[in-house]
Design a protein around this motif. Structure first.
Motif, short mmCIF file in Angstrom:
data_model
loop_
_atom_site.label_atom_id
_atom_site.label_comp_id
_atom_site.label_asym_id
_atom_site.label_seq_id
_atom_site.Cartn_x
_atom_site.Cartn_y
_atom_site.Cartn_z
N THR A 130 -4.51 -4.51 5.18
CA THR A 130 -3.42 -5.34 4.68
C THR A 130 -3.97 -6.61 4.03
O THR A 130 -5.15 -6.93 4.16
CB THR A 130 -2.47 -5.76 5.82
N TYR A 138 -3.68 -2.27 -0.89
CA TYR A 138 -3.66 -1.53 -2.16
C TYR A 138 -2.49 -1.98 -3.03
O TYR A 138 -2.61 -2.02 -4.27
CB TYR A 138 -3.64 -0.02 -1.93
N GLU A 139 -1.35 -2.33 -2.42
CA GLU A 139 -0.21 -2.80 -3.20
C GLU A 139 -0.52 -4.15 -3.86
O GLU A 139 -0.18 -4.37 -5.02
CB GLU A 139 1.05 -2.94 -2.33
N ALA A 165 -3.49 -5.23 -4.63
CA ALA A 165 -4.47 -4.95 -5.69
C ALA A 165 -3.78 -4.40 -6.93
O ALA A 165 -4.11 -4.80 -8.06
CB ALA A 165 -5.52 -3.97 -5.19
N GLU A 166 -2.83 -3.50 -6.74
CA GLU A 166 -2.08 -2.97 -7.89
C GLU A 166 -1.33 -4.07 -8.61
O GLU A 166 -1.31 -4.12 -9.84
CB GLU A 166 -1.09 -1.89 -7.42
N PHE A 180 -10.93 -9.21 -3.09
CA PHE A 180 -11.11 -7.76 -3.17
C PHE A 180 -12.54 -7.39 -3.53
O PHE A 180 -13.12 -6.45 -2.98
CB PHE A 180 -10.12 -7.14 -4.18
#
Length: 143
Positions: A3, A96-97, A99-100, A127
């Motif tokens: 997270t 990941y959200e 990062a997107e 990241f």
């Protein structure tokens, strides 16, 4: 699941919305940051200011001569160039959200908030550091 809480920078440097652009520029240069959360006098998140915001303010065709940059740095307040009500994530947002979102919106970082309280910032650098630390090749020691 990884997270935002696992990667974010806690308790980031912030600036008040009344800070001058010179104060912001100096803090960014000295501390090496490219974005800073902007807070109100009561500590609420007001926005985010980036090095790009500063460059745009100083390279405006409205300024004309370069000597005017000094006047802008000393007299323009950060609330005039920041992004108000920035897109934020929570500590529980899957990494990941986040990062997107950074990739899609081309952001360098986003504030991390919980119930309106600024807890940290998640940046592309966070990241990259995580990736570098967790993807180092194994070294074999030769006796």
């Amino acid at each position: 699941m990884l997270t935002v809480n696992d990667l974010m920078t806690l308790d980031p440097f912030t600036v008040f919305e009344t800070a001058t652009l010179r104060e912001v520029q100096t803090l960014m240069r000295v501390e090496g940051y490219r974005q800073l959360p902007v807070v109100t006098e009561s500590g609420e998140l007001a926005g985010i200011v980036t090095d790009r915001d500063l460059r745009l303010a100083l390279n405006s065709p409205m300024l004309g001569e370069k000597w005017m940059n000094e006047t802008v740095l000393d007299n323009v307040r950060v609330n005039n160039v920041m992004t108000s009500n920035p897109i934020c994530v929570t500590p529980d947002t899957p990494a990941y959200e986040a990062a997107e979102m950074l990739g899609v919106y081309k952001f360098g970082g986003m504030p991390v908030v919980d119930n309106g309280v600024l807890l940290g910032i998640i940046s592309v650098t966070d990241f990259l550091e995580f990736f570098a630390e967790n993807h180092k090749p194994e070294t074999i020691e030769v006796a």
